[in-house]
Design a protein around this motif. Structure first.
Motif, PDB file in Angstrom:
ATOM      1  N   LEU A  84      34.304  46.649  38.295  1.00  0.00           N
ATOM      2  CA  LEU A  84      34.825  46.450  39.633  1.00  0.00           C
ATOM      3  C   LEU A  84      35.852  45.338  39.666  1.00  0.00           C
ATOM      4  O   LEU A  84      35.838  44.443  38.838  1.00  0.00           O
ATOM      5  N   ILE A  85      36.731  45.402  40.652  1.00  0.00           N
ATOM      6  CA  ILE A  85      37.706  44.335  40.867  1.00  0.00           C
ATOM      7  C   ILE A  85      37.432  43.734  42.244  1.00  0.00           C
ATOM      8  O   ILE A  85      37.440  44.424  43.248  1.00  0.00           O
ATOM      9  N   PHE A  86      37.116  42.439  42.287  1.00  0.00           N
ATOM     10  CA  PHE A  86      36.850  41.724  43.518  1.00  0.00           C
ATOM     11  C   PHE A  86      37.953  40.701  43.719  1.00  0.00           C
ATOM     12  O   PHE A  86      37.972  39.684  43.031  1.00  0.00           O
ATOM     13  N   GLN A  87      38.848  40.970  44.616  1.00  0.00           N
ATOM     14  CA  GLN A  87      39.921  40.043  44.926  1.00  0.00           C
ATOM     15  C   GLN A  87      40.524  39.437  43.663  1.00  0.00           C
ATOM     16  O   GLN A  87      40.646  38.223  43.523  1.00  0.00           O
ATOM     17  N   GLY A  88      40.862  40.277  42.715  1.00  0.00           N
ATOM     18  CA  GLY A  88      41.504  39.816  41.503  1.00  0.00           C
ATOM     19  C   GLY A  88      40.561  39.524  40.357  1.00  0.00           C
ATOM     20  O   GLY A  88      41.004  39.328  39.236  1.00  0.00           O
ATOM     21  N   LEU A  89      39.247  39.467  40.592  1.00  0.00           N
ATOM     22  CA  LEU A  89      38.286  39.269  39.511  1.00  0.00           C
ATOM     23  C   LEU A  89      37.878  40.622  38.948  1.00  0.00           C
ATOM     24  O   LEU A  89      37.596  41.546  39.688  1.00  0.00           O
ATOM     25  N   ARG A  90      37.848  40.714  37.637  1.00  0.00           N
ATOM     26  CA  ARG A  90      37.429  41.949  36.977  1.00  0.00           C
ATOM     27  C   ARG A  90      35.992  41.751  36.492  1.00  0.00           C
ATOM     28  O   ARG A  90      35.689  40.747  35.861  1.00  0.00           O
ATOM     29  N   ALA A  91      35.131  42.729  36.810  1.00  0.00           N
ATOM     30  CA  ALA A  91      33.711  42.573  36.498  1.00  0.00           C
ATOM     31  C   ALA A  91      33.093  43.875  36.021  1.00  0.00           C
ATOM     32  O   ALA A  91      33.497  44.952  36.440  1.00  0.00           O
ATOM     33  N   ASP A  92      32.124  43.761  35.136  1.00  0.00           N
ATOM     34  CA  ASP A  92      31.245  44.868  34.762  1.00  0.00           C
ATOM     35  C   ASP A  92      29.830  44.356  35.011  1.00  0.00           C
ATOM     36  O   ASP A  92      29.353  43.475  34.307  1.00  0.00           O
ATOM     37  N   LEU A  93      29.190  44.893  36.033  1.00  0.00           N
ATOM     38  CA  LEU A  93      27.904  44.380  36.470  1.00  0.00           C
ATOM     39  C   LEU A  93      26.736  45.255  36.028  1.00  0.00           C
ATOM     40  O   LEU A  93      25.647  45.185  36.603  1.00  0.00           O
ATOM     41  N   HIS A  94      26.946  46.069  35.001  1.00  0.00           N
ATOM     42  CA  HIS A  94      25.868  46.929  34.500  1.00  0.00           C
ATOM     43  C   HIS A  94      26.040  47.133  33.003  1.00  0.00           C
ATOM     44  O   HIS A  94      26.566  48.145  32.554  1.00  0.00           O
ATOM     45  N   ILE A  95      25.573  46.170  32.226  1.00  0.00           N
ATOM     46  CA  ILE A  95      25.681  46.228  30.761  1.00  0.00           C
ATOM     47  C   ILE A  95      24.279  46.133  30.175  1.00  0.00           C
ATOM     48  O   ILE A  95      23.516  45.234  30.516  1.00  0.00           O
ATOM     49  N   HIS A  96      23.953  47.066  29.289  1.00  0.00           N
ATOM     50  CA  HIS A  96      22.675  47.021  28.575  1.00  0.00           C
ATOM     51  C   HIS A  96      22.912  46.503  27.168  1.00  0.00           C
ATOM     52  O   HIS A  96      23.799  46.976  26.466  1.00  0.00           O
TER      53      HIS A  96
END
Length: 72
Positions: free
Chosen positions: A18-30
């Motif tokens: 996901l991109i939150f106001q310019g932040l790139r994130a992966d919030l589901h990693i195993h």
């Protein structure tokens, strides 16, 4: 900073990243501790891939374990 339409398109294309106001994130990693993960998903590999993908935020979501969280 990306336009709102660009953020929505990127989020729709890859719902785990996901991109939150310019932040790139992966919030589901195993990590390797989850039975559904690959053996290559070691803490070091997770961090290296996050750096390569230019992620600002990651979350380890292992099943029944938090043993690799501190290492990541």
């Amino acid at each position: 900073m990306p336009a709102a339409e660009d953020i929505q398109a990127a989020n729709a294309a890859s719902p785990q990243r996901l991109i939150f106001q310019g932040l790139r994130a992966d919030l589901h990693i195993h990590s390797v501790l989850s039975p559904c993960a690959e053996r290559e998903m070691t803490p070091g590999n997770i961090v290296s891939m996050a750096i390569l993908l230019e992620l600002d935020l990651i979350a380890v979501t292992d099943h029944q374990s938090c043993g690799n969280c501190a290492a990541v």
